[in-house]
Motif scaffolding. Structure first.
Motif, PDB file in Angstrom:
ATOM      1  N   CYS A  82      14.345  11.751  17.298  1.00 33.16           N
ATOM      2  CA  CYS A  82      14.213  13.014  18.050  1.00 33.16           C
ATOM      3  C   CYS A  82      15.353  13.125  19.062  1.00 33.16           C
ATOM      4  O   CYS A  82      15.169  13.547  20.198  1.00 33.16           O
ATOM      5  N   ASP A  83      16.550  12.714  18.627  1.00 31.40           N
ATOM      6  CA  ASP A  83      17.668  12.594  19.555  1.00 31.40           C
ATOM      7  C   ASP A  83      18.720  13.698  19.448  1.00 31.40           C
ATOM      8  O   ASP A  83      19.720  13.658  20.167  1.00 31.40           O
ATOM      9  N   THR A  84      18.501  14.677  18.583  1.00 30.18           N
ATOM     10  CA  THR A  84      19.410  15.823  18.510  1.00 30.18           C
ATOM     11  C   THR A  84      18.577  17.100  18.566  1.00 30.18           C
ATOM     12  O   THR A  84      17.355  17.062  18.467  1.00 30.18           O
ATOM     13  N   CYS A  85      19.257  18.210  18.720  1.00 28.51           N
ATOM     14  CA  CYS A  85      18.567  19.494  18.861  1.00 28.51           C
ATOM     15  C   CYS A  85      18.644  20.305  17.566  1.00 28.51           C
ATOM     16  O   CYS A  85      19.600  20.184  16.806  1.00 28.51           O
ATOM     17  N   ARG A  86      17.633  21.123  17.368  1.00 28.69           N
ATOM     18  CA  ARG A  86      17.629  22.053  16.228  1.00 28.69           C
ATOM     19  C   ARG A  86      18.814  23.003  16.373  1.00 28.69           C
ATOM     20  O   ARG A  86      19.319  23.218  17.476  1.00 28.69           O
ATOM     21  N   ALA A  87      19.217  23.580  15.252  1.00 24.66           N
ATOM     22  CA  ALA A  87      20.300  24.567  15.272  1.00 24.66           C
ATOM     23  C   ALA A  87      19.948  25.691  16.258  1.00 24.66           C
ATOM     24  O   ALA A  87      18.804  26.158  16.295  1.00 24.66           O
ATOM     25  N   GLY A  88      20.906  26.079  17.049  1.00 28.22           N
ATOM     26  CA  GLY A  88      20.694  27.140  18.025  1.00 28.22           C
ATOM     27  C   GLY A  88      20.262  26.623  19.401  1.00 28.22           C
ATOM     28  O   GLY A  88      20.104  27.400  20.330  1.00 28.22           O
ATOM     29  N   TYR A  89      20.027  25.327  19.520  1.00 30.12           N
ATOM     30  CA  TYR A  89      19.644  24.709  20.790  1.00 30.12           C
ATOM     31  C   TYR A  89      20.690  23.678  21.186  1.00 30.12           C
ATOM     32  O   TYR A  89      21.426  23.171  20.343  1.00 30.12           O
ATOM     33  N   PHE A  90      20.739  23.362  22.460  1.00 33.27           N
ATOM     34  CA  PHE A  90      21.674  22.343  22.917  1.00 33.27           C
ATOM     35  C   PHE A  90      20.984  21.472  23.971  1.00 33.27           C
ATOM     36  O   PHE A  90      20.007  21.887  24.590  1.00 33.27           O
ATOM     37  N   MET A  91      21.495  20.257  24.123  1.00 26.12           N
ATOM     38  CA  MET A  91      20.911  19.295  25.047  1.00 26.12           C
ATOM     39  C   MET A  91      21.382  19.595  26.464  1.00 26.12           C
ATOM     40  O   MET A  91      22.573  19.652  26.735  1.00 26.12           O
ATOM     41  N   LEU A  92      20.441  19.791  27.362  1.00 26.72           N
ATOM     42  CA  LEU A  92      20.740  20.033  28.760  1.00 26.72           C
ATOM     43  C   LEU A  92      19.751  19.228  29.589  1.00 26.72           C
ATOM     44  O   LEU A  92      18.537  19.449  29.500  1.00 26.72           O
TER      45      LEU A  92
END
Length: 97
Positions: A82-92
């Protein structure tokens, strides 16, 4: 005492630790299994359920860190941990936004 219980990841050998799936999955999933167990579930989901309260009925031990896959990542996250974001989302600030 060398294996981790279902719902935990790691190895207790040589002073190792068993992390809860929740901790291993960055607090974004409650269930983690090995890749082989995930394939078994995909072939026969009724016989091999992934619900947290039923996982112990067919999983005998928690997976090693190398084989662990987080199941049903939450908060728009994806990936084995669960270490990356779905397309269209970014880690903040550690959250997929």
């Amino acid at each position: 005492c060398q294996r981790c219980r279902p719902g935990f990841v790691g190895s207790a050998l040589g002073g190792g630790t068993c992390l809860t799936c929740r901790s291993f999955c960055r607090h974004r999933a409650d269930v983690c299994v090995s890749r082989a167990e995930l394939e078994r579930h995909r072939r026969d989901p009724r016989r091999y359920p992934l619900e947290p309260h039923l996982i112990h009925t067919w999983v005998l031990e928690g997976p090693s860190e190398a084989q662990a896959v987080c199941v049903n990542c939450q908060n728009n996250s994806v990936g084995d941990r669960c270490d990356t974001c779905r397309a269209g989302y970014f880690m903040l600030d550690g959250t997929c936004t």
